[in-house]
Design a protein around this motif. Structure first.
Motif, mmCIF file in Angstrom:
data_model
loop_
_atom_site.group_PDB
_atom_site.id
_atom_site.type_symbol
_atom_site.label_atom_id
_atom_site.label_comp_id
_atom_site.label_asym_id
_atom_site.label_seq_id
_atom_site.Cartn_x
_atom_site.Cartn_y
_atom_site.Cartn_z
ATOM 1 N N PHE A 180 0.812 -1.214 0.000
ATOM 2 C CA PHE A 180 0.000 0.000 0.000
ATOM 3 C C PHE A 180 0.845 1.264 0.000
ATOM 4 C CE2 PHE A 180 -2.850 -3.240 1.429
ATOM 5 C CZ PHE A 180 -4.111 -2.842 1.029
ATOM 6 N N MET A 181 2.160 1.122 0.138
ATOM 7 C CA MET A 181 3.014 2.302 0.232
ATOM 8 C C MET A 181 3.155 3.009 -1.112
ATOM 9 S SD MET A 181 6.286 1.113 2.463
ATOM 10 C CE MET A 181 6.164 0.486 4.123
ATOM 11 N N ALA A 182 3.243 4.318 -1.083
ATOM 12 C CA ALA A 182 3.550 5.098 -2.278
ATOM 13 C C ALA A 182 4.986 4.784 -2.705
ATOM 14 C CB ALA A 182 3.393 6.585 -1.993
ATOM 15 N N PRO A 183 5.284 4.837 -4.011
ATOM 16 C CA PRO A 183 6.628 4.502 -4.481
ATOM 17 C C PRO A 183 7.735 5.284 -3.790
ATOM 18 C CG PRO A 183 5.129 4.639 -6.338
ATOM 19 C CD PRO A 183 4.363 5.104 -5.138
ATOM 20 N N GLU A 184 7.526 6.577 -3.534
ATOM 21 C CA GLU A 184 8.578 7.376 -2.908
ATOM 22 C C GLU A 184 8.810 6.967 -1.458
ATOM 23 O OE1 GLU A 184 4.783 9.987 -2.760
ATOM 24 O OE2 GLU A 184 5.697 8.448 -4.042
ATOM 25 N N VAL A 185 7.794 6.365 -0.821
ATOM 26 C CA VAL A 185 7.967 5.850 0.534
ATOM 27 C C VAL A 185 8.740 4.537 0.488
ATOM 28 C CG1 VAL A 185 6.793 5.044 2.617
ATOM 29 C CG2 VAL A 185 5.877 6.989 1.341
ATOM 30 N N VAL A 186 8.413 3.686 -0.491
ATOM 31 C CA VAL A 186 9.151 2.437 -0.663
ATOM 32 C C VAL A 186 10.632 2.723 -0.900
ATOM 33 C CG1 VAL A 186 9.412 0.368 -2.092
ATOM 34 C CG2 VAL A 186 7.126 1.225 -1.558
ATOM 35 N N ARG A 187 10.921 3.766 -1.693
ATOM 36 C CA ARG A 187 12.323 4.131 -1.987
ATOM 37 C C ARG A 187 12.981 4.880 -0.840
ATOM 38 N NH1 ARG A 187 9.723 5.864 -6.918
ATOM 39 N NH2 ARG A 187 9.957 8.034 -6.234
ATOM 40 N N ARG A 188 12.200 5.174 0.216
ATOM 41 C CA ARG A 188 12.679 5.927 1.369
ATOM 42 C C ARG A 188 13.115 7.347 0.988
ATOM 43 N NH1 ARG A 188 10.294 2.352 3.618
ATOM 44 N NH2 ARG A 188 11.016 1.175 5.442
ATOM 45 N N PRO A 192 5.790 8.720 5.195
ATOM 46 C CA PRO A 192 4.335 8.714 5.009
ATOM 47 C C PRO A 192 3.722 10.065 5.377
ATOM 48 C CG PRO A 192 5.055 6.725 6.114
ATOM 49 C CD PRO A 192 6.246 7.625 6.062
ATOM 50 N N SER A 193 2.784 10.506 4.572
ATOM 51 C CA SER A 193 2.127 11.794 4.787
ATOM 52 C C SER A 193 0.737 11.727 4.193
ATOM 53 C CB SER A 193 2.926 12.923 4.116
ATOM 54 O OG SER A 193 2.876 12.776 2.706
ATOM 55 N N SER A 194 -0.025 12.780 4.361
ATOM 56 C CA SER A 194 -1.364 12.813 3.775
ATOM 57 C C SER A 194 -1.295 12.743 2.257
ATOM 58 C CB SER A 194 -2.100 14.081 4.219
ATOM 59 O OG SER A 194 -1.347 15.235 3.895
ATOM 60 N N LEU A 195 -0.195 13.183 1.660
ATOM 61 C CA LEU A 195 -0.046 13.133 0.208
ATOM 62 C C LEU A 195 0.263 11.715 -0.263
ATOM 63 C CD1 LEU A 195 -0.151 14.865 -2.312
ATOM 64 C CD2 LEU A 195 2.282 15.350 -2.036
ATOM 65 N N THR A 196 1.188 11.040 0.425
ATOM 66 C CA THR A 196 1.482 9.659 0.033
ATOM 67 C C THR A 196 0.292 8.755 0.328
ATOM 68 O OG1 THR A 196 2.451 9.024 2.172
ATOM 69 C CG2 THR A 196 3.921 10.027 0.558
ATOM 70 N N HIS A 241 9.345 -3.454 -7.854
ATOM 71 C CA HIS A 241 7.966 -3.475 -8.339
ATOM 72 C C HIS A 241 7.079 -2.408 -7.718
ATOM 73 C CE1 HIS A 241 8.904 -6.977 -10.600
ATOM 74 N NE2 HIS A 241 9.075 -7.752 -9.538
ATOM 75 N N PHE A 242 7.388 -2.008 -6.489
ATOM 76 C CA PHE A 242 6.550 -1.028 -5.811
ATOM 77 C C PHE A 242 7.237 0.313 -5.614
ATOM 78 C CE2 PHE A 242 5.259 -5.235 -3.990
ATOM 79 C CZ PHE A 242 4.078 -5.346 -4.715
ATOM 80 N N GLY A 243 8.541 0.380 -5.940
ATOM 81 C CA GLY A 243 9.280 1.604 -5.707
ATOM 82 C C GLY A 243 9.925 2.218 -6.929
#
Length: 435
Positions: A180-188, A192-196, A241-243
């Motif tokens: 469920f993580m946004a790609p930029e979160v997966v890439r660190r 996590p934020s309201s935008l992601t 695949h997710f990042g």
């Protein structure tokens, strides 16, 4: 003896209120802790107790949730921290989930159907119309939490516990569920934020409606190999695949990661009108590449799409529930493979409704005031003529109808009118039924 067995019957205290409470029966458990029933002032509540000594950051975050208070009525929110003089660790008290409520994680597994056997989306007792009516509240609640600066760590679950919620810009101790993580979160590259979280919401809705993951297709499967020359760790593959290289399985321009052969997600995808699929295409094309507010699909867009989707529910001549697609009049029924008969449509200032049994008219249809809960009109089966539909006025005010070729008539509250081409004056707005 384990802690989960010794909690029942103990007396704990609420830290802010100072109220003592007695722990009742165990309701459930998960990876983090155990949930018990408690009673406060004669009212039922629930207690979540962490089975091991929790980190200071987790306790600090939940205390902040208690301090701020519930941002939306659809959230089961922590009321107070709870401690014990006899046990280490801590817990918190929250309202008991009402029997009529549906935790969204459980809804994402429904409806029960023959899909796993025959790839047909029939069966179950949770209709497409009721599913649409459940979700605007989910999206509204998410928007409310974002406005308050709260970030649910995915997957979010209104009508469930919220100990995986953080504050935008605060310390991150729960990054979320990987898929469920946004790609930029997966890439660190971002926390996590309201935008992601807008990406997480899109993934959750895709799971709910399509019964699969939007980024797991043929390309994803082909990358898994046990050969020494090509084997990569699950961490590396997840990052890819997710990042770093996510590709939507229904991307209209990039066909490198289509659904797996025989994957039921392809059947579900074809059920929905083009306008609804287009929202997902935006969420997983520009939404993957552009993590800004311009790339991600906002909550308001999802709300409008879900309301419009509910207004498209129709019935095929084979009695299967289908969606009327205004952009694809030749869309075939998933059950009989025939083109369903065109439903009569009610054109209103706030949207067009396919008039099938169970369809409702709300003030939003008249005035675009976002009141989707108050029902002023409902489509029902004729009480004595099977197969014929009527529209019943369930509002407190009379309507004025003018059927084509007939004189004007008044429709008093609780009266029914036969559905046919006509105009209806609701007082604040006019609508037109067309064949």
């Amino acid at each position: 003896m384990s802690q989960q067995l010794t909690l029942q019957g103990r007396t704990l205290r609420m830290l802010r209120a100072g109220t003592a409470l007695t722990v009742g029966e165990r309701l459930g458990e998960g990876g983090q802790g155990v949930v018990h029933a408690v009673t406060i002032g004669g009212a039922p509540y629930a207690l979540k107790w962490y089975r091991y000594a929790a980190s200071g950051e987790l306790r600090k975050s939940i205390a902040a949730l208690v301090e701020r208070g519930r941002p939306h009525r659809d959230f089961i929110w922590p009321i107070d921290l709870v401690a014990s003089d006899e046990l280490s660790g801590f817990g918190y008290v929250m309202p008991r989930l009402e029997p009529a409520s549906h935790p969204l994680p459980s809804l994402s597994r429904g409806p029960t159907s023959r899909l796993s056997v025959s790839c047909r989306p029939s069966g179950g007792n949770w209709s497409q119309r009721s599913r649409r009516s459940t979700l605007p509240g989910c999206v509204t609640g998410t928007s409310a939490s974002a406005t308050c600066g709260w970030t649910p760590r995915p997957p979010r679950s209104p009508s469930s516990t919220y100990d995986n919620v953080g504050i935008d810009g605060g310390d991150v101790f729960v990054w979320g569920t990987l898929r469920f993580m946004a790609p930029e979160v997966v890439r660190r590259e971002a926390a996590p934020s309201s935008l992601t979280d807008l990406h997480s919401l899109a993934v959750f809705l895709f799971y709910l409606f399509m019964h699969g993951h939007p980024l797991e297709g043929v390309k994803t499967d082909e990358s898994y190999s046990w050969a020494d020359s090509s084997h990569r760790s699950e961490t590396d593959l997840a990052l890819r695949h997710f990042g770093t290289e996510p590709v939507f399985i229904f991307d209209p321009d990039d066909h490198s990661n289509p659904p797996r052969p025989g994957d039921p997600v392809s059947v579900w995808w074809r059920l929905y009108p083009r306008f609804f699929r287009a929202v997902f295409e935006g969420a997983f094309s520009s939404g993957l590449r552009d993590p800004s507010g311009l790339g991600r699909v906002a909550e308001g867009v999802w709300r409008r799409a879900l309301v419009r989707l509910g207004d498209c529910v129709s019935v095929c001549s084979c009695h299967a529930s289908v969606f009327f697609d205004p952009d694809d009049r030749g869309l075939r029924c998933w059950n009989c493979n025939q083109v369903p008969p065109r439903p009569q449509l009610f054109e209103l200032p706030g949207g067009t409704i396919a008039l099938s049994q169970g369809a409702t008219i709300t003030p939003h249809h008249l005035n675009r005031n976002r009141d989707h809960d108050t029902v002023i009109g409902v489509v029902e089966n004729h009480p004595s003529r099977p197969g014929e539909l009527v529209l019943r006025n369930v509002s407190p005010k009379p309507w004025t109808m003018t059927p084509a070729g007939e004189s004007t008539k008044t429709v008093d509250p609780q009266r029914r009118l036969g559905i046919r081409p006509m105009t209806i004056d609701f007082g604040s707005a006019h609508g037109r039924i067309v064949s």
